[in-house]
Design a protein around this motif. Structure first.
Motif, mmCIF file in Angstrom:
data_model
loop_
_atom_site.group_PDB
_atom_site.id
_atom_site.type_symbol
_atom_site.label_atom_id
_atom_site.label_comp_id
_atom_site.label_asym_id
_atom_site.label_seq_id
_atom_site.Cartn_x
_atom_site.Cartn_y
_atom_site.Cartn_z
ATOM 1 N N GLU A 52 0.821 -1.208 0.000
ATOM 2 C CA GLU A 52 0.000 0.000 0.000
ATOM 3 C C GLU A 52 0.857 1.260 0.000
ATOM 4 O OE1 GLU A 52 -3.678 -2.109 2.472
ATOM 5 O OE2 GLU A 52 -2.187 -0.889 3.516
ATOM 6 N N ILE A 53 1.967 1.219 0.717
ATOM 7 C CA ILE A 53 2.886 2.364 0.722
ATOM 8 C C ILE A 53 3.534 2.534 -0.643
ATOM 9 C CG2 ILE A 53 5.061 3.230 1.675
ATOM 10 C CD1 ILE A 53 2.659 3.638 3.515
ATOM 11 N N MET A 54 3.871 1.435 -1.317
ATOM 12 C CA MET A 54 4.415 1.548 -2.667
ATOM 13 C C MET A 54 3.383 2.159 -3.604
ATOM 14 S SD MET A 54 6.807 1.328 -4.841
ATOM 15 C CE MET A 54 8.117 0.313 -4.139
ATOM 16 N N ALA A 55 2.126 1.750 -3.474
ATOM 17 C CA ALA A 55 1.071 2.355 -4.296
ATOM 18 C C ALA A 55 0.987 3.855 -4.027
ATOM 19 C CB ALA A 55 -0.267 1.681 -4.002
ATOM 20 N N ALA A 56 1.032 4.244 -2.746
ATOM 21 C CA ALA A 56 0.993 5.665 -2.392
ATOM 22 C C ALA A 56 2.189 6.409 -2.981
ATOM 23 C CB ALA A 56 0.963 5.822 -0.873
ATOM 24 N N SER A 57 3.347 5.778 -2.954
ATOM 25 C CA SER A 57 4.551 6.412 -3.499
ATOM 26 C C SER A 57 4.449 6.586 -5.007
ATOM 27 C CB SER A 57 5.785 5.575 -3.134
ATOM 28 O OG SER A 57 5.946 5.500 -1.733
ATOM 29 N N LYS A 58 3.844 5.607 -5.689
ATOM 30 C CA LYS A 58 3.648 5.741 -7.127
ATOM 31 C C LYS A 58 2.596 6.798 -7.440
ATOM 32 C CE LYS A 58 4.053 2.249 -9.923
ATOM 33 N NZ LYS A 58 3.742 0.988 -10.639
ATOM 34 N N ILE A 59 1.565 6.876 -6.614
ATOM 35 C CA ILE A 59 0.561 7.935 -6.779
ATOM 36 C C ILE A 59 1.224 9.309 -6.646
ATOM 37 C CG2 ILE A 59 -1.434 9.031 -5.679
ATOM 38 C CD1 ILE A 59 -2.433 6.149 -5.030
ATOM 39 N N GLN A 60 2.094 9.451 -5.638
ATOM 40 C CA GLN A 60 2.820 10.716 -5.460
ATOM 41 C C GLN A 60 3.757 10.985 -6.643
ATOM 42 O OE1 GLN A 60 4.541 9.684 -1.613
ATOM 43 N NE2 GLN A 60 3.449 11.389 -0.656
ATOM 44 N N HIS A 61 4.370 9.928 -7.178
ATOM 45 C CA HIS A 61 5.353 10.068 -8.259
ATOM 46 C C HIS A 61 4.692 10.511 -9.561
ATOM 47 C CE1 HIS A 61 9.144 9.177 -10.357
ATOM 48 N NE2 HIS A 61 8.410 8.606 -11.295
ATOM 49 N N TYR A 62 3.525 9.959 -9.851
ATOM 50 C CA TYR A 62 2.896 10.191 -11.150
ATOM 51 C C TYR A 62 1.764 11.219 -11.124
ATOM 52 C CZ TYR A 62 5.349 6.090 -13.023
ATOM 53 O OH TYR A 62 6.306 5.202 -13.438
ATOM 54 N N THR A 63 1.309 11.636 -9.941
ATOM 55 C CA THR A 63 0.148 12.508 -9.867
ATOM 56 C C THR A 63 0.353 13.628 -8.861
ATOM 57 O OG1 THR A 63 -1.108 11.531 -8.011
ATOM 58 C CG2 THR A 63 -1.188 10.359 -10.109
ATOM 59 N N GLU A 64 -0.592 14.560 -8.842
ATOM 60 C CA GLU A 64 -0.690 15.545 -7.769
ATOM 61 C C GLU A 64 -1.601 14.933 -6.717
ATOM 62 O OE1 GLU A 64 0.785 18.461 -7.307
ATOM 63 O OE2 GLU A 64 1.971 18.142 -9.119
ATOM 64 N N SER A 65 -1.048 14.569 -5.581
ATOM 65 C CA SER A 65 -1.792 13.791 -4.593
ATOM 66 C C SER A 65 -1.933 14.532 -3.277
ATOM 67 C CB SER A 65 -1.072 12.456 -4.347
ATOM 68 O OG SER A 65 -1.651 11.754 -3.280
ATOM 69 N N VAL A 66 -3.009 14.210 -2.551
ATOM 70 C CA VAL A 66 -3.212 14.766 -1.213
ATOM 71 C C VAL A 66 -2.368 14.045 -0.165
ATOM 72 C CG1 VAL A 66 -5.558 15.548 -1.706
ATOM 73 C CG2 VAL A 66 -5.193 13.242 -0.769
ATOM 74 N N ILE A 67 -1.771 12.912 -0.527
ATOM 75 C CA ILE A 67 -0.963 12.146 0.430
ATOM 76 C C ILE A 67 0.314 12.926 0.740
ATOM 77 C CG2 ILE A 67 0.283 9.995 0.858
ATOM 78 C CD1 ILE A 67 -1.645 8.698 -1.214
ATOM 79 N N ASP A 68 0.508 13.237 2.008
ATOM 80 C CA ASP A 68 1.632 14.090 2.402
ATOM 81 C C ASP A 68 2.622 13.378 3.315
ATOM 82 O OD1 ASP A 68 2.765 16.921 2.513
ATOM 83 O OD2 ASP A 68 2.502 16.493 4.651
#
Length: 356
Positions: A13-29
């Motif tokens: 799940e953390i890897m998914a979050a990291s990829k979301i941060q890498h490829y998108t503008e994300s609210v995950i901080d």
């Protein structure tokens, strides 16, 4: 971006979050990663418990250590199930996870290496270092260094998981069941693959070969809301637009960008410091109650606006579901490992901004 979210998750799940941060503008901080050996199928584990005359409703809490699943019952009794038996209901995708400690998080937390009542914390980023230093100075937690023997144990268990699962990955690849996320290709090659892939490729290379982790990253990233997690797998309702590749890009089991890629020679990944920690503020929870306390610190100090956690359903005992909240009482209520999976990113859909 008005919202800033701190999330808690397993390595996948953390890897998914990291990829979301890498490829998108994300609210995950801020990412709090958990140590994880494997997770269990909720339905199959429920069936296994029947052999011990136990129902999920009777369970007060779980704990897995020392080769056993310890099941604490509400009537005060303790049931022990050998992991050799419990592993029969482990989710199959866990066997291709080649990391223990959520290496792309800001901080990683687990019980391995610490004494009872304490948690081991691996600080990985400067943001993570600042959070832990300030949480200590404000009296949220106390910490000291791991002993040499404690650190050795942590490394040993992490290495064991990696080596065992790398063998499984090699076997799957031999039998033409691709494990894309372990392939070392350049970022340019990854972008070429992404630009030529959509949900059909995700289904072929991840879902249909038993590699999906049910994190819900694909559901979160789909700009048209075509993907939903249903009947234990992602499903698509309509044809994908020709130029949409979001689901394939953010899945933790597709190709990993070079900056996020795990180095199996570093069994704990890159980090700044490892300590053993316990809460000075919360006492009703698992191990050192550190995850709950760090989330309390982050929300109370307005470093983040909300926390993304996993709670268990009131009407379906121990069935996990994701919660996005700024209520400290709700964060405290969610404390403790659930040992099963759910689409953790689902609550973020309403906060989502344009991606990629």
């Amino acid at each position: 971006m008005s919202q800033k979210v701190a999330m808690v998750g397993t390595p996948c799940e953390i890897m998914a979050a990291s990829k979301i941060q890498h490829y998108t503008e994300s609210v995950i901080d801020f990412k709090i990663g958990l140590f994880c050996m494997e997770n269990f199928s909720y339905s199959y584990f429920t069936e296994l418990l029947k052999e011990y005359n136990i129902t999920m409703d009777e369970i007060e809490k779980f704990r897995i250590e020392k080769g056993k699943a310890f099941i604490f019952l509400k009537n005060g009794k303790l049931e022990k199930i050998p992991l050799s038996i419990a592993k029969s209901v482990v989710r199959k995708n866990c066997h291709i996870c080649a990391e223990l400690s959520s290496e792309t998080s800001d901080i990683s937390i687990g019980s391995i290496g610490s004494e009872d009542g304490w948690s081991t914390i691996i600080i990985r980023t400067q943001k993570g270092q600042d959070v832990i230093n300030n949480a200590i100075s404000q009296g949220y937690i106390e910490a000291h260094d791991l002993t040499e023997s404690q650190l050795k144990l942590l490394n040993k268990i992490a290495d064991k998981k990696i080596q065992n699962n790398l063998e499984t990955i090699e076997e799957r690849e031999y039998h033409a069941r691709p494990v894309l996320y372990q392939r070392e290709i350049s970022d340019n090659a990854i972008l070429d693959e992404i630009n030529n892939s959509n949900f059909l490729d995700l289904r072929k290379n991840v879902i249909d070969v038993g590699a999906c982790v049910l994190c819900g990253a694909c559901e979160y990233a789909c700009p048209d809301g075509l993907i939903t997690i249903k009947d234990s797998k992602p499903r698509k309702s309509k044809k994908c637009p020709e130029d949409c590749h979001f689901c394939f890009a953010v899945c933790p089991r597709t190709f990993i960008p070079e900056k996020l890629r795990n180095d199996s020679s570093k069994v704990l990944g890159d980090y700044k410091k490892i300590m053993t920690v316990r809460s000075l503020k919360h006492y009703d929870g698992q191990d050192g109650v550190v995850v709950t306390t760090i989330l309390d610190y982050l929300v109370s100090n307005k470093i983040v606006t909300k926390a993304l956690v996993v709670d268990k359903k009131d009407d379906l005992a121990w069935k996990p579901y994701p919660v996005l909240t700024d209520d400290i009482d709700e964060i405290v209520k969610s404390s403790g490992t659930k040992y099963s999976v759910c689409p953790v990113f689902k609550p973020l859909i309403d906060l989502k901004e344009d991606v990629i």
